[in-house]
Design a protein around this motif. Sequence first.
Motif, PDB file in Angstrom:
ATOM      1  N   ILE A 115       0.631  -0.810   0.304  1.00  0.00           N
ATOM      2  CA  ILE A 115      -0.363  -0.122  -0.247  1.00  0.00           C
ATOM      3  C   ILE A 115       1.028   1.313   0.059  1.00  0.00           C
ATOM      4  O   ILE A 115       0.482   1.942  -0.569  1.00  0.00           O
ATOM      5  CB  ILE A 115      -0.697   0.126   1.176  1.00  0.00           C
ATOM      6  CG1 ILE A 115      -2.099   1.094   1.183  1.00  0.00           C
ATOM      7  CG2 ILE A 115      -0.262   0.203   2.847  1.00  0.00           C
ATOM      8  CD1 ILE A 115      -3.024   0.724   0.264  1.00  0.00           C
ATOM      9  N   THR A 125      -7.906  -0.215  -2.658  1.00  0.00           N
ATOM     10  CA  THR A 125      -7.740  -1.314  -1.855  1.00  0.00           C
ATOM     11  C   THR A 125      -8.085  -2.174  -0.480  1.00  0.00           C
ATOM     12  O   THR A 125      -9.502  -2.270  -1.057  1.00  0.00           O
ATOM     13  CB  THR A 125      -6.505  -0.400  -0.733  1.00  0.00           C
ATOM     14  OG1 THR A 125      -8.059   0.168   0.721  1.00  0.00           O
ATOM     15  CG2 THR A 125      -6.288   0.769  -1.699  1.00  0.00           C
ATOM     16  N   ALA A 145      -3.037  -3.143  -1.970  1.00  0.00           N
ATOM     17  CA  ALA A 145      -3.137  -1.936  -3.191  1.00  0.00           C
ATOM     18  C   ALA A 145      -3.584  -3.099  -3.745  1.00  0.00           C
ATOM     19  O   ALA A 145      -2.913  -4.049  -3.599  1.00  0.00           O
ATOM     20  CB  ALA A 145      -2.136  -1.180  -3.765  1.00  0.00           C
TER      21      ALA A 145
END
Length: 248
Positions: A90, A113, A147
């Motif tokens: 992320i 996400t 993500a």
Amino acid sequence: FLIAVDLDGTLLDPHGSLTERTVAAVERVVAAGHRVVLATGRPPDQAVPVTSALSGTVTHIVGGNGSIISTYPSRPGEAPEILHLVGFDIDAAFDAVRALRSSDPGFGFALATDAGFAHETGFADLMPAAVADEVVGDVIAVGGTIAFKLLAYHSQRSVHDLLDSVPTLLEPVTSASGEDLVVTHMGADAVEIGPRGFDKGAGVRWLCDHLDVAQRDVIGIGDERNDLSMIEWAGTGVAMATAPAEIR
């Protein structure tokens, strides 16, 4: 055979619609004993509404340019069942957003996400299908720990210009995060950023392993740069006549 076919520019007509002739062709292929799967830049939940007439014929979706693999609902109204997700760090996604935005404020983003999906002004206008959720000022606000999909677009620059320029802008992010980020064309006027091996070819390969289908028995059909890895990997690769010269 397993036939992996792209949507926009391939299975769909220039207006983004599925014609009766195409539906009949898919039905004949399946009746002949072959398997048809969709391979698209769209996530499964955005592919199914456009292709609902194919329920009962298509079996799987390689969505998100290979990052989300699911079943195709056998009945209208059912949701796709996710079989495989490819995520990445992320912080690398957030750093990529910051790096591109600092280089040029004309960039906009959409990000999926494990905490949800967010998109900024202008993204919905690029998509051939309706996009849910309200516009946000900064996709980083969506949060999350991993993500799944990062899209970048620009208000005044073409997607092919972004394909050439964005990788250089991301080099500092790749070096700092350790994530080998690559840039692909998602099929609309946006590019997709993700880890290496995050493409349709890898997605179709995973699905074929899952279904025990040999590479030589795969036909890959597409028209854009994001289809190239699939076309090259398949036992038989097919490029649309309207595809750019480099794909043909």
